[in-house]
Design a protein around this motif. Structure first.
Motif, PDB file in Angstrom:
ATOM      1  N   ARG A  24       0.781  -1.089   0.050  1.00 59.49           N
ATOM      2  CA  ARG A  24       0.139   0.201   0.017  1.00 59.49           C
ATOM      3  C   ARG A  24       0.911   1.339  -0.072  1.00 59.49           C
ATOM      4  NH1 ARG A  24      -2.614   3.081   4.351  1.00 59.49           N
ATOM      5  NH2 ARG A  24      -2.261   1.375   5.758  1.00 59.49           N
ATOM      6  N   GLY A  25       1.969   1.081   0.848  1.00 59.32           N
ATOM      7  CA  GLY A  25       2.733   2.428   0.788  1.00 59.32           C
ATOM      8  C   GLY A  25       2.014   3.712   1.265  1.00 59.32           C
ATOM      9  N   GLU A  31      -8.437   4.931  -0.270  1.00 61.18           N
ATOM     10  CA  GLU A  31      -8.263   4.876  -1.503  1.00 61.18           C
ATOM     11  C   GLU A  31      -7.836   3.575  -2.136  1.00 61.18           C
ATOM     12  OE1 GLU A  31      -9.301   7.305  -3.556  1.00 61.18           O
ATOM     13  OE2 GLU A  31      -8.857   9.409  -2.325  1.00 61.18           O
ATOM     14  N   TYR A  32      -7.006   3.227  -1.399  1.00 60.63           N
ATOM     15  CA  TYR A  32      -6.309   1.767  -1.774  1.00 60.63           C
ATOM     16  C   TYR A  32      -7.234   0.871  -2.091  1.00 60.63           C
ATOM     17  CZ  TYR A  32      -2.904  -2.011  -1.844  1.00 60.63           C
ATOM     18  OH  TYR A  32      -1.791  -2.898  -2.047  1.00 60.63           O
ATOM     19  N   TYR A 123      -8.756   5.837 -10.952  1.00 63.01           N
ATOM     20  CA  TYR A 123      -8.171   5.830  -9.735  1.00 63.01           C
ATOM     21  C   TYR A 123      -6.648   5.492  -9.726  1.00 63.01           C
ATOM     22  CZ  TYR A 123     -11.792   6.104  -6.175  1.00 63.01           C
ATOM     23  OH  TYR A 123     -12.340   6.648  -5.085  1.00 63.01           O
ATOM     24  N   PHE A 124      -6.290   4.726 -10.815  1.00 59.64           N
ATOM     25  CA  PHE A 124      -4.851   4.198 -10.754  1.00 59.64           C
ATOM     26  C   PHE A 124      -3.931   5.456 -11.298  1.00 59.64           C
ATOM     27  CE2 PHE A 124      -7.396   0.553 -10.731  1.00 59.64           C
ATOM     28  CZ  PHE A 124      -6.735  -0.525 -10.137  1.00 59.64           C
ATOM     29  N   SER A 125      -4.332   6.370 -12.238  1.00 63.30           N
ATOM     30  CA  SER A 125      -3.416   7.269 -12.689  1.00 63.30           C
ATOM     31  C   SER A 125      -3.420   8.386 -11.579  1.00 63.30           C
ATOM     32  CB  SER A 125      -4.076   7.921 -14.004  1.00 63.30           C
ATOM     33  OG  SER A 125      -4.103   6.999 -14.980  1.00 63.30           O
ATOM     34  N   ARG A 126      -4.708   8.548 -11.069  1.00 62.51           N
ATOM     35  CA  ARG A 126      -4.831   9.818 -10.132  1.00 62.51           C
ATOM     36  C   ARG A 126      -3.848   9.395  -8.854  1.00 62.51           C
ATOM     37  NH1 ARG A 126      -8.073  10.815  -6.023  1.00 62.51           N
ATOM     38  NH2 ARG A 126      -9.591   9.173  -6.556  1.00 62.51           N
ATOM     39  N   LEU A 127      -3.915   8.242  -8.303  1.00 60.03           N
ATOM     40  CA  LEU A 127      -3.292   8.081  -7.034  1.00 60.03           C
ATOM     41  C   LEU A 127      -1.758   8.138  -7.118  1.00 60.03           C
ATOM     42  CD1 LEU A 127      -6.003   5.637  -5.462  1.00 60.03           C
ATOM     43  CD2 LEU A 127      -5.605   8.086  -4.860  1.00 60.03           C
ATOM     44  N   GLY A 128      -1.375   7.734  -8.283  1.00 60.12           N
ATOM     45  CA  GLY A 128       0.209   7.505  -8.430  1.00 60.12           C
ATOM     46  C   GLY A 128       0.812   6.640  -7.740  1.00 60.12           C
TER      47      GLY A 128
END
Length: 523
Positions: A24-25, A31-32, A123-128
């Motif tokens: 998760r970092g 969000e994860y 979500y994937f692009s936005r959360l980086g």
């Protein structure tokens, strides 16, 4: 030298969770979850697509492998090539893998009308998320063999486990998308949703519907006999519900989009046979003072207070019940007593013979709050759930004029160290108590049990000013039964008010003393 004790072997779901959570970092758990659950969903729909594709080829129907209808008619989602898990996996180490996953999910949604509004958007692009972590997460999800056992709902099991773990991880004030499984199972066993229309006006991630279908399966019913309706206010949670139901193959009408049930009821004419719900607890400012004052849902009752939505939810659900409909829902215990407007509504619900049972639950069952809660059973036709004996009228009237109170605060077993859950046997026992109570007459073996259950007549409830607090009716040993909780709280409030007034007076006197000595203090 003694061998160390063997550690309990982790389940498949636990191992998956541990692996996924390590990756998760710095991404927030709230969000994860959309990243992880979206990948689980993508893996599942890809596996089912590939499985059906191979069947078409084996049956010499290769010409139909790219025909959308060849899949949708079998309740399988069609996936264009760049939306398939194999493509995602092949590109997992590419720098633009996040964009590829977002594009895959968007394409799947556009290709399959049933998934409209269901999948996370960018979500994937936005959360980086770091590429190496995302790639490793894809490898973790790849270990889920969603079709390994056709008789076992592997992906549903994993999805449900992850939902619960994310709810626990998010903790207080969050995680409202998930109602603990044992509470949902208990409600299903209490109201027995075998057939007809089932509705949840605040459906979260759709857990009530999932357990309803499991109830039908466990009792050898037919899932085709149930139609599902729901509504959800939060957009991200609405998507979770759509994915959760799609994974299970449950067809549901959740409305066109995420909307407020009070302000924008998307099932206005619905009459449901069963309602299961866990509304937001003690929701404040749910309507403006000049809004919904004459709403048809309150017809025959006082208009619910703007300061707390509990009775708004109750009356909304009552208005949705069919002629023989039954509802099981969770509310905070504050709804059981007090409040002038609430008292008036509660009295009418009791006098109209709608309240069938009130069941107080143990603390620490919810992952998001320590608040004490109860299950309400509302029944539009209490007579329909009794068994006919010789003196039919008398026996029907017996239960129609009574309410069953149950106290489960000392029941349950530890879960995740700090939570409580019910075992399958607990749930069976509690449901049997209600069903035995419903079956009045010579053949029923129901009896009041101290510290557990009591059947109260309407006159008793009226005498206690229509309080529905179970401890006012159930007998408890070694307790002063003359103590009135509401009365004591009123006294305490009065004492506290008096103390605060005195504190203000003392403070003023002290300030005046300093002022007389030539020292002015400003607070």
């Amino acid at each position: 030298m003694a061998k160390p004790a063997n550690k309990k072997q982790k389940s498949f779901e636990e191992s998956l969770w541990d692996s996924a959570n390590k990756l998760r970092g710095s991404v927030e758990s709230s969000e994860y979850k959309h990243i992880v659950l979206s990948l689980i969903f993508l893996k599942f729909v890809s596996d089912t697509f590939e499985h059906h594709r191979q069947k078409l080829i084996q049956n010499n129907q290769e010409k139909y492998v790219d025909l959308v209808q060849a899949y949708t008619k079998e309740n399988v989602f069609y996936l264009p090539e760049k939306s398939r898990w194999s493509f995602v996996q092949q590109n997992a180490k590419q720098e633009d893998i996040a964009l590829k996953i977002d594009t895959a999910l968007s394409t799947i949604e556009k290709t399959n009308k049933a998934l409209q509004g269901a999948l996370p958007d960018n979500y994937f692009s936005r959360l980086g998320l770091d590429v190496s972590k995302l790639s490793a997460l894809i490898d973790v999800i790849n270990n889920i063999d969603t079709l390994a056992n056709p008789h076992e709902d592997v992906v549903g099991r994993v999805y449900e486990y992850f939902l619960s773990k994310f709810a626990i991880a998010e903790g207080k004030g969050k995680g409202e998308f998930y109602t603990p499984k044992s509470i949902v199972n208990l409600i299903a066993e209490l109201i027995e949703p075998y057939s007809g229309k089932i509705y949840d006006p605040c459906c979260g991630s759709g857990g009530m519907f999932v357990q309803s279908m499991k109830f039908i399966e466990n009792h050898k019913g037919n899932k085709k006999d149930i139609s599902v309706y729901g509504q959800e206010y939060t957009g991200a949670t609405y998507k979770l519900a759509k994915m959760n139901l799609a994974i299970r193959g449950i067809s549901a009408n959740l409305g066109a989009a995420a909307k407020d049930t009070f302000a924008n009821d998307q099932h206005e004419t619905l009459k449901a046979d069963f309602i299961m719900a866990n509304p937001p607890f003690n929701q404040k400012d749910w309507r403006a003072s000049d809004e919904l004052t004459d709403d048809h849902r309150w017809d025959g009752y006082e208009t619910p207070s703007t300061s707390n939505a509990n009775y708004g939810w109750i009356l909304h659900m009552v208005s949705k019940l069919s002629e023989n409909g039954i509802a099981g829902f969770v509310l905070s215990n504050g709804a059981l007593s007090g409040g002038a407007t609430e008292r008036a509504i509660r009295a009418k619900l009791v006098e109209n013979n709608l309240v069938e049972a009130i069941i107080i639950l143990p603390g620490s069952m919810f992952y998001t709050t320590d608040i004490s809660v109860s299950i309400w059973i509302i029944n539009k036709n209490k007579r329909a759930h009794t068994v006919a004996y010789e003196d039919v009228t008398k026996h029907y009237r017996d239960r129609e004029e009574e309410i069953l109170f149950m106290d489960l605060r000392q029941r349950g077993e530890p879960f995740e160290k700090k939570f409580i859950q019910f075992s399958e046997q607990d749930i069976t026992d509690f449901a049997n108590t209600l069903h035995t109570w419903q079956q009045v007459g010579a053949e029923s073996d129901y009896s009041d049990i101290p510290e557990y259950c009591y059947s109260a007549k309407k006159a008793e409830i009226a005498a206690k000013d229509y309080s529905l607090v179970p401890s006012k009716y159930i007998h408890f040993f070694n307790r002063d039964e003359n103590i009135d909780f509401d009365e004591k709280m009123t006294e305490l409030k009065s004492d506290m008010t008096e103390l605060l007034v005195k504190e203000s007076e003392y403070k003023l006197d002290l300030l005046n003393v300093f002022k007389e000595l030539g020292y002015e203090i400003k607070l």
